[in-house]
Design a protein around this motif. Sequence first.
Motif, short mmCIF file in Angstrom:
data_model
loop_
_atom_site.label_atom_id
_atom_site.label_comp_id
_atom_site.label_asym_id
_atom_site.label_seq_id
_atom_site.Cartn_x
_atom_site.Cartn_y
_atom_site.Cartn_z
N MET A 260 0.83 -1.18 0.00
CA MET A 260 0.00 0.00 0.00
C MET A 260 0.88 1.25 0.00
SD MET A 260 -3.02 0.93 2.63
CE MET A 260 -3.73 2.54 2.63
N LEU A 261 0.45 2.26 -0.76
CA LEU A 261 1.20 3.50 -0.83
C LEU A 261 0.99 4.34 0.42
CD1 LEU A 261 0.29 4.71 -4.44
CD2 LEU A 261 2.38 3.62 -3.72
N ASN A 262 2.05 5.01 0.84
CA ASN A 262 1.88 6.03 1.87
C ASN A 262 1.21 7.22 1.19
OD1 ASN A 262 3.19 4.55 3.87
ND2 ASN A 262 5.18 5.22 3.14
N GLN A 263 0.37 7.92 1.90
CA GLN A 263 -0.41 8.99 1.31
C GLN A 263 -0.25 10.28 2.10
OE1 GLN A 263 -4.86 8.93 1.50
NE2 GLN A 263 -4.64 8.40 -0.67
N TYR A 264 -0.03 11.36 1.37
CA TYR A 264 0.10 12.68 1.97
C TYR A 264 -0.73 13.66 1.16
CZ TYR A 264 4.12 10.96 4.62
OH TYR A 264 4.93 10.26 5.46
N SER A 265 -1.33 14.62 1.85
CA SER A 265 -1.99 15.71 1.15
C SER A 265 -0.91 16.70 0.71
CB SER A 265 -2.99 16.42 2.06
OG SER A 265 -2.31 17.12 3.09
N THR A 266 -1.27 17.61 -0.18
CA THR A 266 -0.29 18.61 -0.62
C THR A 266 0.18 19.45 0.56
OG1 THR A 266 -2.13 20.04 -1.29
CG2 THR A 266 -1.07 18.75 -3.02
N GLN A 267 -0.71 19.72 1.50
CA GLN A 267 -0.34 20.49 2.70
C GLN A 267 0.66 19.70 3.55
OE1 GLN A 267 -1.12 23.63 3.52
NE2 GLN A 267 0.18 23.47 5.33
N GLN A 268 0.38 18.41 3.76
CA GLN A 268 1.30 17.57 4.54
C GLN A 268 2.65 17.46 3.84
OE1 GLN A 268 -1.28 14.14 4.56
NE2 GLN A 268 -1.51 14.26 6.80
N LEU A 269 2.63 17.38 2.52
CA LEU A 269 3.88 17.27 1.76
C LEU A 269 4.75 18.50 2.00
CD1 LEU A 269 5.58 15.71 -0.31
CD2 LEU A 269 4.37 16.97 -2.09
N CYS A 270 4.15 19.67 1.98
CA CYS A 270 4.91 20.90 2.23
C CYS A 270 5.53 20.90 3.63
CB CYS A 270 4.01 22.12 2.06
SG CYS A 270 3.50 22.41 0.37
N GLU A 271 4.78 20.41 4.58
CA GLU A 271 5.25 20.43 5.97
C GLU A 271 6.25 19.32 6.27
OE1 GLU A 271 1.57 20.02 8.03
OE2 GLU A 271 0.90 22.06 7.57
N GLN A 272 6.16 18.18 5.57
CA GLN A 272 6.96 17.01 5.91
C GLN A 272 7.84 16.53 4.76
OE1 GLN A 272 4.33 14.01 7.49
NE2 GLN A 272 3.15 15.50 8.61
N PHE A 273 8.23 17.43 3.87
CA PHE A 273 8.97 16.99 2.69
C PHE A 273 10.24 16.21 3.00
CE2 PHE A 273 11.77 17.47 -0.98
CZ PHE A 273 10.97 16.88 -1.95
N PRO A 274 11.07 16.62 3.96
CA PRO A 274 12.28 15.83 4.24
C PRO A 274 11.97 14.38 4.62
CG PRO A 274 12.45 17.99 5.25
CD PRO A 274 11.04 17.86 4.76
N GLU A 275 10.94 14.18 5.42
CA GLU A 275 10.56 12.82 5.83
C GLU A 275 10.04 12.02 4.63
OE1 GLU A 275 9.37 15.58 7.39
OE2 GLU A 275 10.28 15.49 9.37
N VAL A 276 9.24 12.68 3.79
CA VAL A 276 8.72 12.02 2.59
C VAL A 276 9.87 11.61 1.69
CG1 VAL A 276 7.35 12.37 0.48
CG2 VAL A 276 6.47 13.16 2.70
N LEU A 277 10.82 12.49 1.49
CA LEU A 277 11.98 12.19 0.64
C LEU A 277 12.77 11.00 1.19
CD1 LEU A 277 13.44 13.03 -1.89
CD2 LEU A 277 14.74 14.67 -0.54
N GLN A 278 12.92 10.93 2.50
CA GLN A 278 13.61 9.78 3.11
C GLN A 278 12.86 8.48 2.82
OE1 GLN A 278 14.07 10.71 7.24
NE2 GLN A 278 15.87 12.01 6.91
N GLN A 279 11.55 8.51 2.90
CA GLN A 279 10.75 7.31 2.61
C GLN A 279 10.96 6.87 1.16
OE1 GLN A 279 6.60 7.39 3.78
NE2 GLN A 279 7.08 8.79 5.45
N VAL A 280 10.97 7.83 0.24
CA VAL A 280 11.18 7.51 -1.17
C VAL A 280 12.57 6.93 -1.38
CG1 VAL A 280 11.36 8.50 -3.50
CG2 VAL A 280 9.50 9.21 -1.98
N GLU A 281 13.56 7.50 -0.73
CA GLU A 281 14.93 6.99 -0.84
C GLU A 281 15.04 5.56 -0.33
OE1 GLU A 281 17.01 10.07 1.31
OE2 GLU A 281 17.64 11.03 -0.55
#
Length: 92
Positions: free
Chosen positions: A1-22
């Motif tokens: 299952m994909l992790n899901q973020y809203s555009t607002q959450q993405l702006c606030e948590q981009f470093p964490e999101v990028l780590q997940q993608v890495e």
Amino acid sequence: MLNQYSTQQLCEQFPEVLQQVERGSSIEITKEGKSVAIILSTEEYHRLISRQSSFWQALEKFRQHTNLEELEIDSDVFEGVRDSTPGREVIW
């Protein structure tokens, strides 16, 4: 299952999101509750696009893996499919 973020959450948590993608996760981005994008690793992106083939490659693969006789289709079914006329006249 994909992790899901809203555009607002993405702006606030981009470093964490990028780590997940890495680490290999794919992230779904939503806007107003609707899916608008998927973020995936470069490795996964290249894996996906490497599967794409040209029309000619797909046609050759079809011809190699499809037994027309078994399907009771005459082998000359593709004869004359391509229009051999030179096309329309172009005026410069």
